[in-house]
Scaffold this active site. Structure first.
Site, PDB file in Angstrom:
ATOM      1  N   LYS A   1       0.843  -1.197   0.000  1.00  0.00           N
ATOM      2  CA  LYS A   1       0.000   0.000   0.000  1.00  0.00           C
ATOM      3  C   LYS A   1       0.882   1.253   0.000  1.00  0.00           C
ATOM      4  O   LYS A   1       0.603   2.226  -0.701  1.00  0.00           O
ATOM      5  CB  LYS A   1      -0.950  -0.020   1.200  1.00  0.00           C
ATOM      6  CG  LYS A   1      -2.026  -1.094   1.026  1.00  0.00           C
ATOM      7  CD  LYS A   1      -2.779  -1.441   2.293  1.00  0.00           C
ATOM      8  CE  LYS A   1      -3.681  -2.653   2.025  1.00  0.00           C
ATOM      9  NZ  LYS A   1      -4.357  -3.165   3.212  1.00  0.00           N
TER      10      LYS A   1
ATOM     11  N   GLN B   1      -4.889  -1.950   9.419  1.00  0.00           N
ATOM     12  CA  GLN B   1      -4.635  -3.255   8.786  1.00  0.00           C
ATOM     13  C   GLN B   1      -5.204  -4.371   9.661  1.00  0.00           C
ATOM     14  O   GLN B   1      -4.894  -4.456  10.850  1.00  0.00           O
ATOM     15  CB  GLN B   1      -3.115  -3.426   8.566  1.00  0.00           C
ATOM     16  CG  GLN B   1      -2.742  -4.678   7.817  1.00  0.00           C
ATOM     17  CD  GLN B   1      -3.288  -4.703   6.382  1.00  0.00           C
ATOM     18  OE1 GLN B   1      -3.164  -3.739   5.639  1.00  0.00           O
ATOM     19  NE2 GLN B   1      -3.895  -5.805   6.000  1.00  0.00           N
TER      20      GLN B   1
ATOM     21  N   ASP C   1     -11.258   2.281   3.559  1.00  0.00           N
ATOM     22  CA  ASP C   1     -11.493   0.843   3.409  1.00  0.00           C
ATOM     23  C   ASP C   1     -12.980   0.559   3.199  1.00  0.00           C
ATOM     24  O   ASP C   1     -13.355  -0.549   2.817  1.00  0.00           O
ATOM     25  CB  ASP C   1     -11.021   0.092   4.668  1.00  0.00           C
ATOM     26  CG  ASP C   1      -9.744  -0.693   4.423  1.00  0.00           C
ATOM     27  OD1 ASP C   1      -9.434  -0.972   3.247  1.00  0.00           O
ATOM     28  OD2 ASP C   1      -9.071  -1.032   5.410  1.00  0.00           O
TER      29      ASP C   1
END
Ligand code: NDP
Length: 294
Positions: free
Chosen positions: A54, A98, A121
């Site tokens: 990322k 994460q 997200d």
């Protein structure tokens, strides 16, 4: 057309980066650089690889990335207080925690704390609710990546029977919700299967488009797939030294019209859609800042 066609997630992700580049450049030209904060708790090796990927994607596009790597024993209070700080930070437009988190931290408490405007997200209930009512702001990255893979490969979803194996909040359920919308790239009839589905093959064999998102290596075999189906393999499973999907590629590939490889299928799209959400979050932040000045 030669059968089967391999859907190249890397190439499609590269197209998306090219489309994002001028949008980032336009923000930067106005003195405003998009920023993504990534929070990693603990030492999970797979998570560390995902976070690095990322960060690399951010670098490629000129998005600033801020990494917060916290020790495994971090408690919920510390994590929430970091999220509060990032929610208030003008240089951070997207926040990503994460997953998975260490078992002593309830994921839900953490995901709910991220400002919906920075929820790149797309896991916050506000954004999932907006998806459900057909008015999305930030779509979850993996489901959105799958929809884009199909759209950009010229595969029609409308009127098709989509069968999804897996009902997680981050892949299976939001993907089903996207495909049943009365919208372009959707209008499908959707079935969702899981571990309590008595005869999995009975359902998968009826799929025009089969999405395997169950995290069980090679569980979908050739005898479970209809001739000419489209197969999207979301799974990432480490078997010995190898990364394998949820689909037994070798036994399925001869029967299908399209299939995604693992790696190089859905994975690169997840990161590309994260970048797309981050750019969108920055544009929205910039627009709101402009409105406040007026
Ligand atoms: P979860 O473990 O959260 O969910 C798995 C789902 O699959 C559950 O609903 C489970 O059912 C169901 N399931 C598991 N085994 C079977 C089986 N044998 N038959 C039928 N259903 C089954 O996983 P995620 O959704 O988070 O991830 C799924 C896979 O996708 C993983 O391999 C993950 O690594 C990968 N992934 C890949 C991404 C990418 O970018 N390519 C991004 C996100 C995930 P039940 O609910 O009954 O337990």
């Amino acid at each position: 057309m030669t059968f089967p066609q391999l859907i190249d997630g890397k190439a499609i992700a590269a197209q998306i980066y090219e489309e994002l580049r001028p949008r980032v450049a336009s923000l930067v030209a106005q003195g405003f650089q998009p920023g993504l904060a990534v929070i990693l708790v603990g030492e999970n090796p797979a998570s560390q690889v995902y976070v690095r990927n990322k960060e690399r994607a951010c670098e490629k596009l000129g998005i600033r990335s801020f990494r917060y790597h916290l020790p495994e024993k971090t408690d919920l209070g510390e994590l929430l207080s970091l999220i509060d700080t990032l929610n208030a930070c003008a240089e951070v437009h997207g926040i990503l925690v994460q997953l998975p988190l260490p078992p002593h931290i309830e994921e839900r408490n953490v995901l709910y704390r991220i400002s919906p405007e920075k929820d790149v997200d797309g896991f916050h209930p506000y954004n999932l609710g907006r998806l459900m009512v057909g008015d999305p702001v930030f779509l979850p990255c993996t489901p959105w990546g799958i929809q884009e893979l199909l759209r950009r490969s010229g595969i029609e979803v409308e009127g098709k029977h989509v069968v999804i194996v897996g009902r997680s909040n981050i892949v299976g359920k939001p993907l089903a919700m996207m495909f049943v919308q009365k919208a372009k790239g959707a209008n499908a009839t959707v079935s969702i299967c899981h571990t309590r589905t008595p005869d999995l093959a009975e359902h998968t064999k009826r799929a025009d488009i089969l999405v395997a998102a169950c995290g069980s290596p090679r569980v979908i075999t050739g005898n479970m797939v209809k001739e000419g189906a489209v197969v999207i393999d979301v799974g990432i499973n480490r078997v010995g030294e190898k990364l394998v999907g949820d689909v037994d590629f070798d036994s399925v590939v001869g029967k299908v019209s399209y299939i995604t490889p693992v790696p190089g299928g859905v994975g690169p799209m997840t990161v590309a859609m994260l970048m797309a959400n981050t750019v969108k979050a920055a544009e929205r932040f910039f627009a709101r800042a402009g409105e406040r000045k007026q």
